[in-house]
Design a protein around this motif. Structure first.
Motif, PDB file in Angstrom:
ATOM      1  N   GLN A   1       0.824  -1.214   0.000  1.00  0.00           N
ATOM      2  CA  GLN A   1       0.000   0.000   0.000  1.00  0.00           C
ATOM      3  C   GLN A   1       0.860   1.266   0.000  1.00  0.00           C
ATOM      4  O   GLN A   1       0.521   2.253  -0.630  1.00  0.00           O
TER       5      GLN A   1
ATOM      6  N   GLY B   1       0.426   3.740  -2.932  1.00  0.00           N
ATOM      7  CA  GLY B   1      -0.376   4.864  -2.429  1.00  0.00           C
ATOM      8  C   GLY B   1      -0.170   6.165  -3.195  1.00  0.00           C
ATOM      9  O   GLY B   1      -1.134   6.869  -3.512  1.00  0.00           O
TER      10      GLY B   1
ATOM     11  N   MET C   1      -1.989   6.034  -6.352  1.00  0.00           N
ATOM     12  CA  MET C   1      -3.428   6.113  -6.064  1.00  0.00           C
ATOM     13  C   MET C   1      -3.826   7.579  -5.878  1.00  0.00           C
ATOM     14  O   MET C   1      -4.869   8.019  -6.378  1.00  0.00           O
ATOM     15  N   THR C   2      -2.982   8.328  -5.174  1.00  0.00           N
ATOM     16  CA  THR C   2      -3.265   9.747  -4.954  1.00  0.00           C
ATOM     17  C   THR C   2      -3.327  10.497  -6.287  1.00  0.00           C
ATOM     18  O   THR C   2      -4.260  11.264  -6.542  1.00  0.00           O
TER      19      THR C   2
ATOM     20  N   PHE D   1      -6.520   9.379  -8.123  1.00  0.00           N
ATOM     21  CA  PHE D   1      -7.730   9.853  -7.439  1.00  0.00           C
ATOM     22  C   PHE D   1      -7.934  11.343  -7.721  1.00  0.00           C
ATOM     23  O   PHE D   1      -9.034  11.792  -8.038  1.00  0.00           O
TER      24      PHE D   1
ATOM     25  N   HIS E   1      -4.461  -1.106  -5.513  1.00  0.00           N
ATOM     26  CA  HIS E   1      -4.530  -0.487  -4.181  1.00  0.00           C
ATOM     27  C   HIS E   1      -5.830  -0.859  -3.462  1.00  0.00           C
ATOM     28  O   HIS E   1      -5.829  -1.170  -2.273  1.00  0.00           O
ATOM     29  N   ILE E   2      -6.928  -0.851  -4.206  1.00  0.00           N
ATOM     30  CA  ILE E   2      -8.228  -1.165  -3.595  1.00  0.00           C
ATOM     31  C   ILE E   2      -8.277  -2.643  -3.168  1.00  0.00           C
ATOM     32  O   ILE E   2      -8.676  -2.965  -2.045  1.00  0.00           O
TER      33      ILE E   2
ATOM     34  N   LEU F   1      -5.715   0.372  11.026  1.00  0.00           N
ATOM     35  CA  LEU F   1      -5.711  -0.375   9.757  1.00  0.00           C
ATOM     36  C   LEU F   1      -7.136  -0.676   9.285  1.00  0.00           C
ATOM     37  O   LEU F   1      -7.455  -0.521   8.104  1.00  0.00           O
TER      38      LEU F   1
ATOM     39  N   GLY G   1     -10.899   4.635   3.317  1.00  0.00           N
ATOM     40  CA  GLY G   1     -10.427   4.627   1.924  1.00  0.00           C
ATOM     41  C   GLY G   1     -11.543   4.199   0.984  1.00  0.00           C
ATOM     42  O   GLY G   1     -11.764   4.811  -0.055  1.00  0.00           O
ATOM     43  N   LEU G   2     -12.270   3.154   1.387  1.00  0.00           N
ATOM     44  CA  LEU G   2     -13.410   2.669   0.584  1.00  0.00           C
ATOM     45  C   LEU G   2     -14.439   3.772   0.397  1.00  0.00           C
ATOM     46  O   LEU G   2     -14.887   4.053  -0.717  1.00  0.00           O
TER      47      LEU G   2
ATOM     48  N   ALA H   1     -10.907  11.720   1.605  1.00  0.00           N
ATOM     49  CA  ALA H   1      -9.561  11.291   1.179  1.00  0.00           C
ATOM     50  C   ALA H   1      -8.483  11.830   2.121  1.00  0.00           C
ATOM     51  O   ALA H   1      -7.511  11.134   2.439  1.00  0.00           O
TER      52      ALA H   1
ATOM     53  N   HIS I   1      -8.215   9.668   5.112  1.00  0.00           N
ATOM     54  CA  HIS I   1      -7.510   8.424   4.783  1.00  0.00           C
ATOM     55  C   HIS I   1      -6.000   8.668   4.796  1.00  0.00           C
ATOM     56  O   HIS I   1      -5.238   7.910   5.390  1.00  0.00           O
ATOM     57  N   ARG I   2      -5.575   9.780   4.167  1.00  0.00           N
ATOM     58  CA  ARG I   2      -4.127  10.077   4.120  1.00  0.00           C
ATOM     59  C   ARG I   2      -3.573  10.279   5.522  1.00  0.00           C
ATOM     60  O   ARG I   2      -2.479   9.823   5.845  1.00  0.00           O
TER      61      ARG I   2
ATOM     62  N   VAL J   1      -3.092   6.917   7.194  1.00  0.00           N
ATOM     63  CA  VAL J   1      -2.063   6.006   6.672  1.00  0.00           C
ATOM     64  C   VAL J   1      -0.675   6.625   6.613  1.00  0.00           C
ATOM     65  O   VAL J   1       0.310   5.901   6.481  1.00  0.00           O
ATOM     66  N   ARG J   2      -0.578   7.958   6.668  1.00  0.00           N
ATOM     67  CA  ARG J   2       0.781   8.554   6.651  1.00  0.00           C
ATOM     68  C   ARG J   2       1.235   8.817   8.088  1.00  0.00           C
ATOM     69  O   ARG J   2       1.862   7.954   8.681  1.00  0.00           O
TER      70      ARG J   2
HETATM   71  C1  HEM Z   1      -5.380  -0.307   5.469  1.00  0.00           C
HETATM   72  C2  HEM Z   1      -5.310  -0.346   4.155  1.00  0.00           C
HETATM   73  C3  HEM Z   1      -4.747   0.807   3.366  1.00  0.00           C
HETATM   74  C4  HEM Z   1      -3.536   1.438   3.468  1.00  0.00           C
HETATM   75  C5  HEM Z   1      -2.408   1.124   4.457  1.00  0.00           C
HETATM   76  C6  HEM Z   1      -3.517   2.497   2.461  1.00  0.00           C
HETATM   77  C7  HEM Z   1      -2.439   3.351   2.219  1.00  0.00           C
HETATM   78  C8  HEM Z   1      -2.470   4.466   1.384  1.00  0.00           C
HETATM   79  C9  HEM Z   1      -1.379   5.370   1.160  1.00  0.00           C
HETATM   80  C10 HEM Z   1       0.020   5.251   1.812  1.00  0.00           C
HETATM   81  C11 HEM Z   1      -1.805   6.341   0.320  1.00  0.00           C
HETATM   82  C12 HEM Z   1      -1.002   7.554  -0.197  1.00  0.00           C
HETATM   83  C13 HEM Z   1      -1.254   8.766   0.694  1.00  0.00           C
HETATM   84  C14 HEM Z   1      -0.374   9.934   0.286  1.00  0.00           C
HETATM   85  O1  HEM Z   1      -0.226  10.195  -0.902  1.00  0.00           O
HETATM   86  O2  HEM Z   1       0.159  10.600   1.182  1.00  0.00           O
HETATM   87  C15 HEM Z   1      -3.190   6.055  -0.024  1.00  0.00           C
HETATM   88  C16 HEM Z   1      -4.008   6.829  -0.851  1.00  0.00           C
HETATM   89  C17 HEM Z   1      -5.303   6.516  -1.196  1.00  0.00           C
HETATM   90  N1  HEM Z   1      -5.981   5.338  -0.868  1.00  0.00           N
HETATM   91 FE1  HEM Z   1      -5.333   3.914   0.413  1.00  0.00          FE
HETATM   92  N2  HEM Z   1      -4.701   2.485   1.781  1.00  0.00           N
HETATM   93  C18 HEM Z   1      -5.477   1.451   2.287  1.00  0.00           C
HETATM   94  C19 HEM Z   1      -6.746   1.058   1.850  1.00  0.00           C
HETATM   95  C20 HEM Z   1      -7.468   1.705   0.855  1.00  0.00           C
HETATM   96  C21 HEM Z   1      -8.755   1.256   0.324  1.00  0.00           C
HETATM   97  C22 HEM Z   1      -9.496  -0.036   0.734  1.00  0.00           C
HETATM   98  C23 HEM Z   1      -9.141   2.193  -0.589  1.00  0.00           C
HETATM   99  C24 HEM Z   1     -10.357   2.250  -1.496  1.00  0.00           C
HETATM  100  C25 HEM Z   1     -11.178   1.270  -1.722  1.00  0.00           C
HETATM  101  C26 HEM Z   1      -8.137   3.236  -0.612  1.00  0.00           C
HETATM  102  C27 HEM Z   1      -8.208   4.402  -1.346  1.00  0.00           C
HETATM  103  C28 HEM Z   1      -7.250   5.404  -1.404  1.00  0.00           C
HETATM  104  C29 HEM Z   1      -7.418   6.671  -2.078  1.00  0.00           C
HETATM  105  C30 HEM Z   1      -8.702   7.143  -2.779  1.00  0.00           C
HETATM  106  C31 HEM Z   1      -6.206   7.385  -1.948  1.00  0.00           C
HETATM  107  C32 HEM Z   1      -5.893   8.792  -2.477  1.00  0.00           C
HETATM  108  C33 HEM Z   1      -6.145   9.791  -1.327  1.00  0.00           C
HETATM  109  C34 HEM Z   1      -5.872  11.247  -1.736  1.00  0.00           C
HETATM  110  O3  HEM Z   1      -5.349  11.498  -2.802  1.00  0.00           O
HETATM  111  O4  HEM Z   1      -6.221  12.145  -0.971  1.00  0.00           O
HETATM  112  N3  HEM Z   1      -7.126   2.897   0.253  1.00  0.00           N
HETATM  113  N4  HEM Z   1      -3.577   4.905   0.633  1.00  0.00           N
END
Ligand code: HEM
Length: 166
Positions: A24, A28, A31-32, A35, A54-55, A102, A109-110, A120, A123-124, A127-128
């Motif tokens: 992730q 990530g 994904m950012t 998104f 990522h999803i 977690l 995130g979902l 969003a 979520h960031r 996870v950060r």
């Molecule tokens: C516990 C599980 C997860 C971890 C550890 C995780 C980790 C991360 C990380 C490290 C980033 C990058 C943040 C950054 O750029 O600073 C990120 C972004 C993102 N993740 Fe996850 N993720 C997880 C689960 C999910 C799930 C299940 C979804 C969607 C179904 C998801 C959707 C997203 C989205 C939409 C972003 C972009 C947020 C933004 O741009 O503001 N994530 N994730």
């Protein structure tokens, strides 16, 4: 419930989540980009495959963490290591924090991805800074037990308990 040690399944799931979380962090950033592009930002050059990866990995983390919670109820966990009560309380807080963060991060995130893009940022945050701090404390604690105290805390997350075949 208190057990003699972790079962083989609990140990496997612990290290499986570790690998999934590493994936992730790797996906990530992409994904950012994707998104933000999907929500009116600059178009992204990033391969679109990273979003489903990522999803899917996030959902696998959610399922594995829920399974781990269930196993703690059925199989139990070994007693907390004997140490200063303040350190014991910190270790418990970090463990509970990792479970909540977690599971919560995957759910948020979902929600952010499919229904509420305004989440969003939350979520960031989860996870950060929050996950990084919890993970750092968790690893520091493991190394402290392994290298300084030289007790069995690290070994019990590597070798199943004699009766721990589930
Ligand atoms: C516990 C599980 C997860 C971890 C550890 C995780 C980790 C991360 C990380 C490290 C980033 C990058 C943040 C950054 O750029 O600073 C990120 C972004 C993102 N993740 Fe996850 N993720 C997880 C689960 C999910 C799930 C299940 C979804 C969607 C179904 C998801 C959707 C997203 C989205 C939409 C972003 C972009 C947020 C933004 O741009 O503001 N994530 N994730």
């Amino acid at each position: 419930m208190v057990s003699v040690g972790y079962s083989a399944r609990q140990i496997a799931l612990h290290w499986f989540v570790f690998i999934l979380v590493a994936v992730q962090y790797f996906t990530g950033g992409n994904m950012t980009h994707l998104f933000r592009a999907a929500h009116g930002g600059t178009p992204s050059e990033v391969g679109s495959i990273w979003a489903p990866v990522h999803i899917a990995v996030g959902l696998a983390i959610l399922a594995t963490m829920l399974w781990r919670v269930r196993l703690r109820g059925t199989v139990g966990a070994p007693p907390a290591a004997k140490q200063h009560p303040a350190l014991q309380a910190l270790a418990t807080a970090v463990h509970v924090g990792l479970y909540i963060d977690l599971i919560g991060a995957a759910l948020v995130g979902l929600a952010a991805n499919f229904w509420l893009p305004q989440l969003a940022g939350l979520h960031r945050l989860m996870v950060r800074p929050i996950l990084t701090a919890l993970f750092g404390l968790h690893v520091a604690g493991a190394l402290w037990h392994w290298i300084v105290l030289r007790d069995d805390v690290m070994a019990r997350m590597l070798r199943p308990a004699p009766d721990g075949s589930h």
